[in-house]
Design a protein around this motif. Structure first.
Motif, mmCIF file in Angstrom:
data_model
loop_
_atom_site.group_PDB
_atom_site.id
_atom_site.type_symbol
_atom_site.label_atom_id
_atom_site.label_comp_id
_atom_site.label_asym_id
_atom_site.label_seq_id
_atom_site.Cartn_x
_atom_site.Cartn_y
_atom_site.Cartn_z
ATOM 1 N N ARG A 1 0.824 -1.205 0.000
ATOM 2 C CA ARG A 1 0.000 0.000 0.000
ATOM 3 C C ARG A 1 0.868 1.269 0.000
ATOM 4 N NH1 ARG A 1 -5.317 -0.791 1.112
ATOM 5 N NH2 ARG A 1 -5.552 1.333 1.897
ATOM 6 N N PRO A 2 1.584 1.516 -1.093
ATOM 7 C CA PRO A 2 2.391 2.740 -1.164
ATOM 8 C C PRO A 2 1.512 3.976 -1.312
ATOM 9 C CG PRO A 2 2.495 1.567 -3.247
ATOM 10 C CD PRO A 2 1.726 0.684 -2.295
ATOM 11 N N VAL A 3 2.083 5.116 -0.979
ATOM 12 C CA VAL A 3 1.410 6.406 -1.139
ATOM 13 C C VAL A 3 2.482 7.438 -1.451
ATOM 14 C CG1 VAL A 3 1.555 7.108 1.301
ATOM 15 C CG2 VAL A 3 -0.334 7.944 -0.113
ATOM 16 N N LEU A 4 2.107 8.503 -2.138
ATOM 17 C CA LEU A 4 3.063 9.542 -2.525
ATOM 18 C C LEU A 4 2.722 10.840 -1.812
ATOM 19 C CD1 LEU A 4 4.278 10.230 -6.172
ATOM 20 C CD2 LEU A 4 3.824 12.108 -4.601
ATOM 21 N N LEU A 5 3.680 11.388 -1.084
ATOM 22 C CA LEU A 5 3.473 12.685 -0.436
ATOM 23 C C LEU A 5 3.486 13.769 -1.507
ATOM 24 C CD1 LEU A 5 5.788 12.324 2.688
ATOM 25 C CD2 LEU A 5 3.307 12.139 2.597
ATOM 26 N N PRO B 1 0.057 14.561 12.187
ATOM 27 C CA PRO B 1 -0.958 14.225 11.173
ATOM 28 C C PRO B 1 -0.430 13.288 10.093
ATOM 29 C CG PRO B 1 -1.035 16.565 11.690
ATOM 30 C CD PRO B 1 0.174 16.019 12.374
ATOM 31 N N LEU B 2 0.833 13.462 9.709
ATOM 32 C CA LEU B 2 1.429 12.585 8.702
ATOM 33 C C LEU B 2 1.470 11.142 9.200
ATOM 34 C CD1 LEU B 2 3.079 11.868 6.154
ATOM 35 C CD2 LEU B 2 5.125 12.600 7.417
ATOM 36 N N LEU B 3 1.992 10.926 10.408
ATOM 37 C CA LEU B 3 2.110 9.574 10.939
ATOM 38 C C LEU B 3 0.743 8.928 11.140
ATOM 39 C CD1 LEU B 3 4.991 10.067 13.551
ATOM 40 C CD2 LEU B 3 5.144 9.138 11.229
ATOM 41 N N ASP B 4 -0.233 9.718 11.579
ATOM 42 C CA ASP B 4 -1.586 9.183 11.755
ATOM 43 C C ASP B 4 -2.205 8.799 10.411
ATOM 44 O OD1 ASP B 4 -1.330 9.558 14.454
ATOM 45 O OD2 ASP B 4 -2.597 11.343 14.556
ATOM 46 N N ALA B 5 -1.961 9.597 9.379
ATOM 47 C CA ALA B 5 -2.501 9.294 8.046
ATOM 48 C C ALA B 5 -1.856 8.039 7.474
ATOM 49 C CB ALA B 5 -2.279 10.479 7.110
ATOM 50 N N ILE B 6 -0.563 7.856 7.721
ATOM 51 C CA ILE B 6 0.126 6.646 7.260
ATOM 52 C C ILE B 6 -0.473 5.420 7.947
ATOM 53 C CG2 ILE B 6 2.320 5.396 7.298
ATOM 54 C CD1 ILE B 6 3.713 8.137 6.975
ATOM 55 N N ALA C 1 -3.505 5.192 9.373
ATOM 56 C CA ALA C 1 -4.906 5.018 8.984
ATOM 57 C C ALA C 1 -5.028 4.390 7.589
ATOM 58 C CB ALA C 1 -5.625 6.362 9.017
ATOM 59 N N GLY C 2 -4.126 4.757 6.700
ATOM 60 C CA GLY C 2 -4.153 4.206 5.349
ATOM 61 C C GLY C 2 -3.413 2.895 5.220
ATOM 62 N N ARG D 1 12.759 -4.676 3.693
ATOM 63 C CA ARG D 1 12.241 -5.495 4.793
ATOM 64 C C ARG D 1 11.825 -4.630 5.970
ATOM 65 N NH1 ARG D 1 16.774 -9.746 6.073
ATOM 66 N NH2 ARG D 1 18.000 -7.855 5.746
ATOM 67 N N HIS D 2 10.672 -4.949 6.543
ATOM 68 C CA HIS D 2 10.197 -4.190 7.705
ATOM 69 C C HIS D 2 9.239 -5.071 8.508
ATOM 70 C CE1 HIS D 2 7.160 -3.687 4.590
ATOM 71 N NE2 HIS D 2 6.273 -3.409 5.544
ATOM 72 N N LEU D 3 9.119 -4.767 9.769
ATOM 73 C CA LEU D 3 8.232 -5.501 10.659
ATOM 74 C C LEU D 3 6.850 -4.870 10.658
ATOM 75 C CD1 LEU D 3 10.683 -5.937 13.677
ATOM 76 C CD2 LEU D 3 10.133 -7.628 11.905
ATOM 77 N N PRO D 4 5.823 -5.594 11.120
ATOM 78 C CA PRO D 4 4.487 -5.001 11.223
ATOM 79 C C PRO D 4 4.529 -3.710 12.042
ATOM 80 C CG PRO D 4 4.366 -7.371 11.564
ATOM 81 C CD PRO D 4 5.833 -7.032 11.507
ATOM 82 N N GLY D 5 3.884 -2.679 11.534
ATOM 83 C CA GLY D 5 3.877 -1.384 12.211
ATOM 84 C C GLY D 5 4.949 -0.439 11.701
ATOM 85 N N GLN D 6 5.990 -0.984 11.097
ATOM 86 C CA GLN D 6 7.026 -0.144 10.506
ATOM 87 C C GLN D 6 6.644 0.205 9.065
ATOM 88 O OE1 GLN D 6 10.579 -2.540 10.780
ATOM 89 N NE2 GLN D 6 10.943 -2.008 12.929
#
Length: 323
Positions: free
Chosen positions: A52-56, A139-144, A146-147, A195-200
């Motif tokens: 689920r990538p997103v572009l700022l 707000p950025l971290l919360d949006a990441i 939430a999405g 590579r990343h863990l859940p939540g990262q």
């Protein structure tokens, strides 16, 4: 007497024929070609590896170039991920109009996280200096979260700031969205470790190796549209801390600051409350390319008050989860 082998004679004649042909010159890729290819490669790699990538996307020139690369990467198809704008509420009106026009033209989804919502419900407090750029982190971290975005494309470049110069193209953020400059992964031979863990999640920077001049030369070559405030225009401004500030709702002159009407343009776009203009008569892209080639000041150092808070202002904000 040695007999001539007809098969050998035919093979040698064929080789002579190949050697006598005119060899077409090998095409040499320009610097812009190589940078474009690298950026498109990074975007495709991230889309292939993450869910689920997103572009700022702020409507600023760097995020516009990243979005242009994404459109090139998947043409003639649609860009396969949404864009996210962290709206401070202090944006230039021209930039918001451009953002909405661009999203409508490309037919992609827009997610907006509003700093004002956090101020209204008490989760964030206004800063004494009036700027809201440092307030974008939560707000950025919360949006990441939430999405459920596991990869976030950004338009940061290494030449902008020494903190950004430290960062890898694929940069890991921990479960709190924080960045540790001492814990970075090697990127040998353009191999990117996602590579990343859940939540990262990771931040991905397709134009990390570009300079401000590269950006403008690419904009000129590709004919990329930008908000009009990047080009020279007359504006009511006042001088503060060596910068020309626009007179507006979120940037008002003090009693000892004189308002003047000058021809200016913006090298970088942030809040009206923290972004200064430079005097310039560069009204088209070719003139800006020439101007940038001659300047000795970085765009953020010359025009962003939020980067002057301390010597390590950018790095401190990045550690907390900023762009």
């Amino acid at each position: 007497m040695n007999a001539t082998n007809p098969e050998t004679t035919t093979r040698f004649a064929s080789l002579r024929s190949l050697n006598d042909r005119e060899v077409e010159p090998t095409r040499t890729l320009s610097t812009l070609d190589l940078l474009e290819a690298e950026g498109i490669h990074i975007i495709r790699e991230v889309v292939a590896e993450f869910e689920r990538p997103v572009l700022l996307f702020s409507g600023g020139k760097d995020s516009v170039v990243v979005l242009h690369l994404a459109a090139r990467a998947f043409a003639p198809g649609r860009v396969p991920f949404p864009v996210l704008h962290v709206d401070t509420g202090h944006n230039f009106p021209e930039v918001i109009r451009f953002r909405d026009e661009t999203i409508a033209r490309l037919g992609i989804d827009l997610e907006v996280a509003r700093v004002q919502d956090y101020i209204d419900d008490g989760r964030l407090l206004e800063r004494p200096d009036g700027t809201r750029n440092p307030l974008q982190t939560q707000p950025l971290l919360d949006a990441i979260a939430a999405g459920r975005h596991d990869a976030v494309f950004g338009g940061a470049r290494r030449d902008e700031d020494k903190a950004r110069a430290k960062e890898r193209i694929i940069s890991l953020r921990d479960e709190f969205g924080q960045w540790d400059p001492r814990n970075q992964r090697p990127e040998l031979w353009s191999l990117y470790n996602g590579r990343h863990l859940p939540g990262q999640h990771v931040r991905a920077f397709p134009i990390s190796n570009w300079t401000e001049l590269d950006i403008w030369r690419y904009i000129e070559r590709e004919g990329i549209a930008l908000p009009p405030l990047y080009y020279a225009h007359e504006r009511e401004v006042f001088q503060r801390s060596g910068m020309w500030w626009a007179v507006g709702e979120f940037s008002q002159p003090r009693p000892d600051e004189q308002v003047e009407r000058r021809t200016v343009r913006y090298r970088t776009v942030g809040d009206m409350s923290c972004t200064g203009a430079v005097e310039s008569d560069a009204a088209d892209t070719a003139s800006i390319v020439d101007e940038v080639a001659r300047t000795t000041l970085t765009e953020r150092g010359a025009t962003r008050a939020d980067d002057r808070i301390s010597e390590a202002a950018m790095e401190d904000r990045k550690k907390d989860g900023y762009f």
